[in-house]
Design a protein around this motif. Structure first.
Motif, PDB file in Angstrom:
ATOM      1  N   VAL A 229     -35.567 -29.718  32.198  1.00 28.38           N
ATOM      2  CA  VAL A 229     -34.577 -30.615  31.605  1.00 28.38           C
ATOM      3  C   VAL A 229     -33.760 -29.811  30.596  1.00 28.38           C
ATOM      4  CG1 VAL A 229     -34.212 -32.685  30.208  1.00 28.38           C
ATOM      5  CG2 VAL A 229     -36.066 -32.632  31.899  1.00 28.38           C
ATOM      6  N   THR A 230     -32.455 -29.825  30.736  1.00 28.06           N
ATOM      7  CA  THR A 230     -31.593 -29.129  29.788  1.00 28.06           C
ATOM      8  C   THR A 230     -31.503 -29.944  28.497  1.00 28.06           C
ATOM      9  OG1 THR A 230     -30.265 -28.156  31.560  1.00 28.06           O
ATOM     10  CG2 THR A 230     -29.274 -28.234  29.365  1.00 28.06           C
TER      11      THR A 230
ATOM     12  N   ASN B 237     -45.590 -31.742  20.508  1.00 27.45           N
ATOM     13  CA  ASN B 237     -45.685 -30.290  20.296  1.00 27.45           C
ATOM     14  C   ASN B 237     -44.625 -29.573  21.122  1.00 27.45           C
ATOM     15  OD1 ASN B 237     -46.805 -30.924  22.754  1.00 27.45           O
ATOM     16  ND2 ASN B 237     -48.443 -29.405  22.631  1.00 27.45           N
ATOM     17  N   VAL B 238     -43.393 -30.107  21.055  1.00 22.04           N
ATOM     18  CA  VAL B 238     -42.298 -29.567  21.857  1.00 22.04           C
ATOM     19  C   VAL B 238     -41.194 -29.041  20.952  1.00 22.04           C
ATOM     20  CG1 VAL B 238     -40.477 -30.134  23.522  1.00 22.04           C
ATOM     21  CG2 VAL B 238     -42.781 -31.070  23.806  1.00 22.04           C
ATOM     22  N   GLY B 239     -40.722 -27.829  21.256  1.00 23.26           N
ATOM     23  CA  GLY B 239     -39.576 -27.264  20.556  1.00 23.26           C
ATOM     24  C   GLY B 239     -38.462 -26.986  21.551  1.00 23.26           C
ATOM     25  N   ILE B 240     -37.327 -26.526  21.037  1.00 22.06           N
ATOM     26  CA  ILE B 240     -36.225 -26.071  21.888  1.00 22.06           C
ATOM     27  C   ILE B 240     -36.095 -24.565  21.689  1.00 22.06           C
ATOM     28  CG2 ILE B 240     -33.730 -26.162  22.286  1.00 22.06           C
ATOM     29  CD1 ILE B 240     -33.809 -29.101  21.524  1.00 22.06           C
ATOM     30  N   ALA B 241     -36.004 -23.843  22.778  1.00 23.35           N
ATOM     31  CA  ALA B 241     -36.021 -22.382  22.711  1.00 23.35           C
ATOM     32  C   ALA B 241     -34.966 -21.788  23.634  1.00 23.35           C
ATOM     33  CB  ALA B 241     -37.402 -21.864  23.092  1.00 23.35           C
ATOM     34  N   MET B 242     -34.706 -20.496  23.420  1.00 26.94           N
ATOM     35  CA  MET B 242     -33.848 -19.699  24.297  1.00 26.94           C
ATOM     36  C   MET B 242     -34.474 -18.332  24.464  1.00 26.94           C
ATOM     37  SD  MET B 242     -29.868 -20.074  23.198  1.00 26.94           S
ATOM     38  CE  MET B 242     -28.916 -21.539  23.562  1.00 26.94           C
ATOM     39  N   ARG B 243     -34.220 -17.714  25.574  1.00 26.99           N
ATOM     40  CA  ARG B 243     -34.612 -16.324  25.726  1.00 26.99           C
ATOM     41  C   ARG B 243     -33.703 -15.467  24.854  1.00 26.99           C
ATOM     42  NH1 ARG B 243     -38.630 -16.236  28.872  1.00 26.99           N
ATOM     43  NH2 ARG B 243     -38.883 -17.727  30.594  1.00 26.99           N
ATOM     44  N   GLU B 244     -34.248 -14.377  24.328  1.00 29.18           N
ATOM     45  CA  GLU B 244     -33.516 -13.582  23.341  1.00 29.18           C
ATOM     46  C   GLU B 244     -32.162 -13.103  23.858  1.00 29.18           C
ATOM     47  OE1 GLU B 244     -36.190 -10.534  22.069  1.00 29.18           O
ATOM     48  OE2 GLU B 244     -36.988 -11.770  20.445  1.00 29.18           O
ATOM     49  N   GLU B 245     -32.121 -12.686  25.122  1.00 27.48           N
ATOM     50  CA  GLU B 245     -30.858 -12.162  25.648  1.00 27.48           C
ATOM     51  C   GLU B 245     -29.797 -13.260  25.720  1.00 27.48           C
ATOM     52  OE1 GLU B 245     -33.684 -12.740  29.220  1.00 27.48           O
ATOM     53  OE2 GLU B 245     -33.757 -12.016  27.142  1.00 27.48           O
ATOM     54  N   ALA B 246     -30.214 -14.490  25.995  1.00 24.54           N
ATOM     55  CA  ALA B 246     -29.270 -15.609  26.021  1.00 24.54           C
ATOM     56  C   ALA B 246     -28.868 -16.001  24.601  1.00 24.54           C
ATOM     57  CB  ALA B 246     -29.887 -16.797  26.742  1.00 24.54           C
TER      58      ALA B 246
ATOM     59  N   MET C  20     -27.187 -27.928  25.820  1.00 26.68           N
ATOM     60  CA  MET C  20     -27.500 -26.518  25.595  1.00 26.68           C
ATOM     61  C   MET C  20     -28.010 -25.917  26.904  1.00 26.68           C
ATOM     62  SD  MET C  20     -29.190 -26.708  21.803  1.00 26.68           S
ATOM     63  CE  MET C  20     -28.948 -24.949  21.591  1.00 26.68           C
ATOM     64  N   ARG C  21     -27.073 -25.442  27.721  1.00 29.97           N
ATOM     65  CA  ARG C  21     -27.406 -25.002  29.081  1.00 29.97           C
ATOM     66  C   ARG C  21     -28.337 -23.792  29.106  1.00 29.97           C
ATOM     67  NH1 ARG C  21     -24.591 -27.478  33.017  1.00 29.97           N
ATOM     68  NH2 ARG C  21     -22.766 -28.709  32.427  1.00 29.97           N
ATOM     69  N   SER C  22     -28.269 -22.951  28.080  1.00 33.84           N
ATOM     70  CA  SER C  22     -29.118 -21.760  28.060  1.00 33.84           C
ATOM     71  C   SER C  22     -30.469 -22.007  27.404  1.00 33.84           C
ATOM     72  CB  SER C  22     -28.395 -20.622  27.319  1.00 33.84           C
ATOM     73  OG  SER C  22     -27.193 -20.288  27.969  1.00 33.84           O
TER      74      SER C  22
ATOM     75  N   ALA D 261     -26.042 -21.316  18.400  1.00 37.29           N
ATOM     76  CA  ALA D 261     -27.404 -21.631  18.826  1.00 37.29           C
ATOM     77  C   ALA D 261     -28.264 -22.117  17.675  1.00 37.29           C
ATOM     78  CB  ALA D 261     -28.048 -20.391  19.452  1.00 37.29           C
ATOM     79  N   GLY D 262     -27.866 -21.862  16.461  1.00 38.26           N
ATOM     80  CA  GLY D 262     -28.643 -22.306  15.311  1.00 38.26           C
ATOM     81  C   GLY D 262     -29.513 -21.190  14.773  1.00 38.26           C
ATOM     82  N   TRP D 263     -30.016 -21.385  13.583  1.00 39.11           N
ATOM     83  CA  TRP D 263     -30.876 -20.381  12.971  1.00 39.11           C
ATOM     84  C   TRP D 263     -32.226 -20.353  13.675  1.00 39.11           C
ATOM     85  CZ3 TRP D 263     -35.550 -20.601  10.282  1.00 39.11           C
ATOM     86  CH2 TRP D 263     -35.892 -19.427   9.596  1.00 39.11           C
TER      87      TRP D 263
END
Length: 200
Positions: free
Chosen positions: A103-104, A134-143, A117-119, A150-152
């Motif tokens: 889910v995006t 216990n859920v967060g929102i994350a991105m891979r470092e390269e994205a 936040m597609r990435s 993207a936020g702090w």
């Protein structure tokens, strides 16, 4: 205002003493007036913060992220403090993860502005809260490195960035001085009401 804390007292108290002279029990009346003013200021601050940032309902006061330390007759000052810790971006999510399905995330940090936040992706974390589990929102470092807005990010873990929005303290510090300009007038008003209650 210093370090995310808003103080009520000092110059305002001196003004009240000049107005009241040598009234019996003045310190108790000043303390009660300070506390009523602090409660008013907290409500004003909550309204101001929620107009700028879409924190979840009851997030600010329900868990004392915007907290009042009350005055006593022996300590004539009150302090409103704001939480420094940045807020997990998942707090601002307008959709929820679904087990077994990607889910995006959609988030709303500014009231009325919903962003996809597609990435990014929802990620299970070790710790959580009653609201986000216990859920967060994350991105891979390269994205993340390529993603504007993207936020702090507080930390990286195995090539992943956990995303955060603003802290309560950041928002409070930015706008409190402007939104609480009438604090001295409010304190005088509350003090006058205390005098009326005591001597009526």
């Amino acid at each position: 205002m210093k370090g995310g804390a808003f103080h009520i007292g000092s110059d305002d108290i001196r003004a009240l003493r000049e107005l009241s002279g040598a009234l019996d029990g003045i310190d108790g009346m000043i303390s009660a007036a300070i506390n009523r003013t602090a409660d008013w200021a907290q409500r004003e601050a909550v309204e101001m913060i929620e107009s700028k940032v879409a924190f979840p309902a009851n997030y600010l006061v329900g868990e004392q992220r915007l907290r009042v330390y009350s005055s006593l007759p022996s300590r004539l000052s009150a302090v409103i403090t704001a939480r420094f810790r940045s807020t997990q971006l998942s707090r601002f999510a307008t959709n929820l993860p679904v087990a077994g399905k990607r889910v995006t995330p959609r988030v709303q940090v500014s009231p009325g502005r919903d962003s996809e936040m597609r990435s990014a992706f929802f990620m299970k974390l070790k710790r959580g809260t009653a609201m986000t589990g216990n859920v967060g929102i994350a991105m891979r470092e390269e994205a993340y490195d390529k993603y504007a807005g993207a936020g702090w990010s507080g930390y990286s873990w195995e090539g992943v960035k956990i995303l955060y929005g603003p802290s309560v303290s950041q928002v409070f510090s930015s706008y409190a001085s402007d939104s609480l300009t009438d604090i001295g007038k409010r304190l005088v008003l509350e003090f006058n009401e205390e005098v009326k209650r005591k001597f009526s």
